[in-house]
Motif scaffolding. Structure first.
Motif: not given
Length: 617
Positions: A234, A238, A311, A313, A318, A321, A358, A361
């Motif tokens: 990630d 990113c 960045c 989530w 997607q 995001e 998720w 993240q």
């Protein structure tokens, strides 16, 4: 774009931008340092007059100069009023105002503002103020879950969010400034001098060097290593999306061979924090992410991405995001040095298992959620081996001796927790659980979901020894703590440091009367929606239901060393929107302040309706 502040379950300390730039004492240091509660009562001498009482609580370390205004609302019978005063640290002020609600009042909202007057504030309101007033309920209103309103009008809620202008100023205050030093340019316009130095790629001398792709796809790798590789992926993705530059992932970058983002295990961190903690810092041209565990490194990567590289989530995959493309596609990072660690010792995440990536993240998984348990008695006594008709003494019975059968798709009949044979079997099975799972830290002794507990003579005699009577609803905790001691005594020596847990839920909600938990007993207090008020934080004193819940939290907190908080951020019976962000933002820190050590959040996989709840948590 959604507000990018995520109330992650991590606390960070270090060189970060100051939020309260207006001067010490001008504004509360934290949002929750200033609380507003309003109640109302009819005037006994004047039937048409309602007296509202607003409590303004300053929980912070500095005195506050407070100005409060509420505008006129004729439909509510309110003429408008203002308050000014100085509230000392850890003190409160009380402000009264009158309403004369007209006949037929249904619902009205009083609107106003709160300003903290002080140096450099410019007298700009910091918060909006909303006071909800509702008229009387119908005569035949019979819903016992809420308080029936009989007065001409009653205050039913107060909300004081920050103004949009203040939110914008706070967001602006978090952005890097030139006073922090020259930022590092990690990538710009499709090119970069940086590499990602990932020390997990280092192979033994006699083994071939793995590429990052080979490492990520290798079979048999521990879950923590797989998840760390996802995080590194990630990070690389990113940066590429933001700048167009693809950073190579290598095992090492020698000093002088160019700048690097160094992801590495450290023997220890300053202060020896929680194993999931990390240190994120700039060192010369390098960015260094260090932790003592793969889980800590994973958190450090997402801390860099979320807190510093914009960045996010908001929902899984997607759709949720958001990787913000910066001007000129330049990815930069100011000088920093911060150590971040979890607010609690354990958390399973916020998606209740429906979106584990998720959860990672957003850094909501702590200690892999190891302090987690639930209803368990159905797994101990096998009805096929011990049928009701042949072994009635082992099952929950009523006063007439009849077994209290409670079997359904959601729950099962309880056993009798004072049966010597039951205690022996349960102890054997818990020892077997720990034998089979050496890394487990807790086993559940919680009864089946809302199944009635045994009322046999032996059980009632045990209750009586703790001062508990058959009429004490939700007061079965003493009996269960007694069982916990009985089982702990029979644990194998190698399991004595493990925990045994129950939920403060159903018939065992309230703290024990006399039983003293053994040192390795743990309790999770459940904020069950059918018992308690989810329209406001659990420490809001204007709710009688929540006053009871807060007393339960504090009561259990005074008796056990490990106290959990179980709440519902997506309702199990109602799948529409459930707006409880204002409750959550206060509940989790308030629980931590009350001595809480771990959390378990139940939520349904309904992100379209309740995803904001889960993201903010």
């Amino acid at each position: 774009m959604l507000n990018s502040w995520n109330a992650t379950l991590l606390l960070c300390f270090g060189l970060v931008p100051a939020i309260n730039a207006q001067g010490a004492g001008a504004l509360p240091a934290k949002f929750r340092d200033f609380k507003v509660y309003t109640t109302s009562t009819p005037d006994t001498a004047d039937a048409g007059r309602i007296v509202a009482t607003m409590r303004l609580l300053n929980s912070g370390a500095d005195a506050l100069n407070v100005e409060v205004s509420l505008s006129e609302n004729r439909a509510a019978g309110f003429a408008g009023k203002a308050f000014q005063g100085r509230i000392e640290a850890k003190k409160e002020a009380v402000w009264e105002f009158d309403l004369r609600p007209p006949d037929g009042l249904k619902y009205q909202l009083l609107h106003g503002a709160i300003t903290f007057a002080g140096a450099n504030t410019g007298a700009t309101p910091d918060r909006e103020l909303f006071v909800a007033v509702q008229g009387p309920d119908p005569v035949d209103f019979g819903d016992t879950r809420v308080e029936k309103i009989t007065a001409r009008g009653q205050v039913i809620g107060t909300h004081a969010p920050r103004t949009p202008q203040r939110v914008h100023s706070l967001v602006a205050a978090t952005k890097p400034s030139t006073s922090q030093g020259t930022p590092l340019v990690l990538a710009a316009g499709g090119s970069s001098k940086y590499q990602i130095a990932f020390d997990r790629l280092v192979s033994p001398p006699d083994a071939p060097q793995l590429t990052f792709e080979q490492y990520s796809s290798a079979a048999g790798r521990p879950a923590a290593e797989i998840e760390l590789a996802e995080a590194v992926g990630d990070l690389r993705r990113c940066v590429e999306v933001k700048s167009g530059a693809a950073l190579p992932v290598v095992s090492a970058v020698p000093a002088g061979a160019g700048p690097a983002i160094r992801v590495r295990i450290a023997p220890e961190l300053p202060g020896k924090p929680h194993p999931d903690s990390y240190r994120l810092r700039t060192e010369g041209d390098d960015v260094v992410i260090e932790a003592t565990t793969p889980e800590g490194l994973r958190n450090g990567i997402y801390g860099l991405l979320t807190d510093h590289l914009d960045c996010h989530w908001f929902m899984p995959k997607q759709l949720g995001e958001e990787i913000v493309i910066p001007p000129h596609r330049t990815v930069s990072l100011p000088p920093l040095d911060e150590t971040c660690g979890p607010s609690f010792s354990s958390s399973i995440g916020m998606s209740w298992g429906s979106a584990p990536r998720w959860d990672r993240q957003n850094r909501s998984v702590i200690n892999r959620g190891r302090m987690n348990f639930g209803h368990a008695w159905a797994g101990f006594i096998d009805l096929k081996l011990y049928p009701f008709d042949k072994f009635p003494d082992m099952w929950s019975r009523d006063r007439a001796g009849k077994i209290q059968v409670h079997d359904s798709s959601e729950t099962s009949t309880n056993f009798c927790s004072t049966s010597p044979e039951v205690i022996r079997i349960v102890a054997e099975k818990i020892n077997a659980q720990f034998d089979a799972s050496p890394d487990a830290i807790v086993a559940s002794l919680d009864p089946n979901d809302l199944a009635p507990l045994c009322q046999c003579d032996r059980c009632l005699a045990l209750d009586a020894s703790y001062g508990v009577t058959p009429q004490d609803d939700k007061q079965m905790a003493d009996r269960l703590l007694h069982l916990s001691k009985e089982i702990h005594v029979q644990l194998k020596p190698q399991h004595k440091e493990k925990y045994l847990g129950i939920l403060a839920y159903g018939f065992q909600t309230r703290p024990p009367k006399k039983a003293v938990p053994h040192p390795h007993h743990v309790t999770t207090v459940c904020d069950f929606p059918y018992y308690f008020d989810h329209t406001r934080p659990f420490n809001d004193p204007t709710s009688s239901y929540n006053r009871e819940f807060e007393s339960i939290v504090k009561g259990w907190g005074s008796k056990v060393k490990q106290l959990g908080f179980y709440d519902y951020y997506g309702h199990f019976d109602f799948f529409g929107p459930w707006g409880i962000v204002h409750k959550m933002r206060e509940d989790l820190p308030a629980f931590r302040d009350a001595g809480g050590t771990f959390i378990v959040i139940e939520s349904q996989p309904n992100f379209s309706m309740n995803g904001l709840n889960l993201y903010v948590a």
